[in-house]
Design a protein around this motif. Structure first.
Motif, PDB file in Angstrom:
ATOM      1  N   VAL A  88       0.881  -1.260   0.052  1.00 32.79           N
ATOM      2  CA  VAL A  88       0.139  -0.280   0.362  1.00 32.79           C
ATOM      3  C   VAL A  88       0.692   1.229   0.074  1.00 32.79           C
ATOM      4  O   VAL A  88       0.308   2.586  -0.856  1.00 32.79           O
ATOM      5  CB  VAL A  88      -1.276   0.136   1.068  1.00 32.79           C
ATOM      6  N   LEU A  89       1.584   1.321   1.073  1.00 32.14           N
ATOM      7  CA  LEU A  89       2.833   2.300   0.272  1.00 32.14           C
ATOM      8  C   LEU A  89       4.013   2.320  -0.573  1.00 32.14           C
ATOM      9  O   LEU A  89       4.706   3.676   0.245  1.00 32.14           O
ATOM     10  CB  LEU A  89       3.394   1.995   2.246  1.00 32.14           C
ATOM     11  N   ASN A  90       3.987   1.530  -1.142  1.00 36.14           N
ATOM     12  CA  ASN A  90       5.143   1.842  -1.641  1.00 36.14           C
ATOM     13  C   ASN A  90       4.474   1.578  -2.616  1.00 36.14           C
ATOM     14  O   ASN A  90       3.987   0.536  -3.708  1.00 36.14           O
ATOM     15  CB  ASN A  90       6.190   0.487  -1.631  1.00 36.14           C
ATOM     16  N   ASN A  91       5.099   2.532  -4.752  1.00 35.97           N
ATOM     17  CA  ASN A  91       5.169   2.329  -5.791  1.00 35.97           C
ATOM     18  C   ASN A  91       5.733   0.868  -6.154  1.00 35.97           C
ATOM     19  O   ASN A  91       4.882   0.725  -7.720  1.00 35.97           O
ATOM     20  CB  ASN A  91       5.226   3.563  -5.983  1.00 35.97           C
TER      21      ASN A  91
ATOM     22  N   ASN B   1      11.058   2.194 -13.209  1.00 31.90           N
ATOM     23  CA  ASN B   1      10.815   2.848 -11.470  1.00 31.90           C
ATOM     24  C   ASN B   1      11.338   1.629 -10.709  1.00 31.90           C
ATOM     25  O   ASN B   1      10.439   0.894 -11.570  1.00 31.90           O
ATOM     26  CB  ASN B   1       9.394   3.883 -11.691  1.00 31.90           C
ATOM     27  N   GLY B   2      11.913   2.006  -9.852  1.00 34.43           N
ATOM     28  CA  GLY B   2      11.957   1.611  -9.080  1.00 34.43           C
ATOM     29  C   GLY B   2      13.330   0.684  -8.195  1.00 34.43           C
ATOM     30  O   GLY B   2      13.052  -0.304  -7.276  1.00 34.43           O
ATOM     31  N   CYS B   3      13.947   1.289  -7.987  1.00 34.96           N
ATOM     32  CA  CYS B   3      15.286   1.275  -7.908  1.00 34.96           C
ATOM     33  C   CYS B   3      15.512   1.455  -6.238  1.00 34.96           C
ATOM     34  O   CYS B   3      16.084   0.941  -5.708  1.00 34.96           O
ATOM     35  CB  CYS B   3      16.036   2.325  -8.445  1.00 34.96           C
TER      36      CYS B   3
ATOM     37  N   VAL C  41       5.319  -7.172  -4.046  1.00 36.36           N
ATOM     38  CA  VAL C  41       5.473  -6.059  -4.430  1.00 36.36           C
ATOM     39  C   VAL C  41       5.060  -5.441  -5.407  1.00 36.36           C
ATOM     40  O   VAL C  41       5.016  -6.479  -6.215  1.00 36.36           O
ATOM     41  CB  VAL C  41       6.994  -6.181  -4.338  1.00 36.36           C
ATOM     42  N   PRO C  42       3.999  -4.505  -5.299  1.00 30.34           N
ATOM     43  CA  PRO C  42       2.747  -4.461  -6.499  1.00 30.34           C
ATOM     44  C   PRO C  42       4.468  -4.434  -8.079  1.00 30.34           C
ATOM     45  O   PRO C  42       5.519  -3.642  -7.588  1.00 30.34           O
ATOM     46  CB  PRO C  42       2.672  -3.109  -6.462  1.00 30.34           C
ATOM     47  N   ILE C  43       3.824  -4.535  -9.357  1.00 30.76           N
ATOM     48  CA  ILE C  43       4.623  -4.529  -9.855  1.00 30.76           C
ATOM     49  C   ILE C  43       3.982  -4.308 -11.205  1.00 30.76           C
ATOM     50  O   ILE C  43       2.842  -5.161 -11.444  1.00 30.76           O
ATOM     51  CB  ILE C  43       5.520  -5.988 -10.643  1.00 30.76           C
ATOM     52  N   LYS C  44       4.368  -3.241 -12.274  1.00 28.50           N
ATOM     53  CA  LYS C  44       3.855  -3.020 -13.593  1.00 28.50           C
ATOM     54  C   LYS C  44       4.136  -2.975 -14.191  1.00 28.50           C
ATOM     55  O   LYS C  44       5.478  -2.931 -14.405  1.00 28.50           O
ATOM     56  CB  LYS C  44       3.634  -1.485 -13.369  1.00 28.50           C
TER      57      LYS C  44
END
Length: 76
Positions: free
Chosen positions: A12-15, A40-42, A62-65
């Motif tokens: 929830v708190l991490n992109n 994005n995500g470094c 972990v959300p991954i797009k």
């Protein structure tokens, strides 16, 4: 969030991480990406690496797009 063991809040708190690839090939519940790069995500990747020894870290989501395109403009 991770050091306090609040793994359910991380998503929830991490992109998360965004990948751009030129193709994706699904095979059941797995897939293969071709010519991919993390755009994005470094920070997320570095934090996960630093925290890999935390107990139960393997239960973390972990959300991954994933963006699949052959357009050079979009990839850059």
């Amino acid at each position: 969030t991770l050091q306090s063991g609040k793994f359910d809040l991380f998503c929830v708190l991490n992109n998360g991480i965004t990948l751009v690839a030129t193709s994706i090939t699904p095979a059941g519940n797995r897939f293969t990406l071709r010519d991919y790069q993390i755009v994005n995500g470094c920070q997320t990747s570095n934090i996960l690496h630093e925290c890999q020894s935390i107990e139960n870290i393997n239960t973390l989501n972990v959300p991954i797009k994933i963006i699949v395109t052959e357009s050079e403009d979009i990839k850059t």
